[in-house]
Design a protein around this motif. Structure first.
Motif, PDB file in Angstrom:
ATOM      1  N   LEU A   1      46.484  40.908  44.991  1.00  0.00           N
ATOM      2  CA  LEU A   1      46.079  39.622  45.565  1.00  0.00           C
ATOM      3  C   LEU A   1      44.762  39.773  46.314  1.00  0.00           C
ATOM      4  CD1 LEU A   1      46.818  36.634  46.157  1.00  0.00           C
ATOM      5  CD2 LEU A   1      47.956  37.473  48.225  1.00  0.00           C
ATOM      6  N   SER A   2      44.674  40.797  47.140  1.00  0.00           N
ATOM      7  CA  SER A   2      43.436  41.054  47.899  1.00  0.00           C
ATOM      8  C   SER A   2      42.272  41.350  46.967  1.00  0.00           C
ATOM      9  CB  SER A   2      43.633  42.235  48.852  1.00  0.00           C
ATOM     10  OG  SER A   2      44.599  41.928  49.813  1.00  0.00           O
TER      11      SER A   2
ATOM     12  N   ALA B   1      41.107  38.101  45.334  1.00  0.00           N
ATOM     13  CA  ALA B   1      40.389  37.283  46.323  1.00  0.00           C
ATOM     14  C   ALA B   1      38.973  37.808  46.505  1.00  0.00           C
ATOM     15  CB  ALA B   1      41.144  37.277  47.651  1.00  0.00           C
TER      16      ALA B   1
ATOM     17  N   THR C   1      42.861  34.565  50.086  1.00  0.00           N
ATOM     18  CA  THR C   1      44.186  34.793  49.509  1.00  0.00           C
ATOM     19  C   THR C   1      45.011  33.514  49.619  1.00  0.00           C
ATOM     20  OG1 THR C   1      44.936  35.741  51.606  1.00  0.00           O
ATOM     21  CG2 THR C   1      44.198  37.289  49.906  1.00  0.00           C
TER      22      THR C   1
END
Length: 123
Positions: free
Chosen positions: A47-48, A51, A58
């Protein structure tokens, strides 16, 4: 909109294939496919990474907010198009512009413009 669809939207805005995004994100293509399809939950580190790759929060990827949606990507695209339009010979040097930050792309644009004016003044 779920996270897989948001990633697809962002990937397509960069004109990347799943394979290209998987390479940039350093994950297996089949994992990339399952994330986009919603068949596999996304891990926190992934996820990071997404992003960061797409220069969004996020929270945006998770669907918690729509603020700032593609603001930096729109700005980046504007400068990429300016460079491609005004300096077509530079395109070969900057095949990787999509991976630059908005500020980096603006700096490239400003530098090319400056160097062209210097050359014109010295001619």
């Amino acid at each position: 909109m779920d996270i897989g669809n948001r990633i697809i939207q962002l990937r397509e805005a960069k004109h990347w294939s799943q394979k290209e995004l998987a390479k940039v994100a350093q994950i297996n293509v089949s994992v990339m496919n399952r994330i986009e399809a919603g068949d596999r939950p996304i891990r926190g580190d992934e996820l990071s990474r997404f992003a960061s790759i797409f220069e969004v929060s996020t929270d945006f990827l998770l669907g918690r907010t729509n603020e700032g949606k593609l603001k930096t990507n729109d700005e980046k695209q504007q400068f990429i198009e300016k460079i491609q339009e005004e300096f077509p010979e530079a395109e070969l040097m900057f095949n990787d512009l999509a991976n630059f930050t908005s500020k980096d792309i603006q700096d490239v644009y400003d530098y090319i413009k400056f160097k062209k004016s210097q050359n014109e003044n010295n001619a």
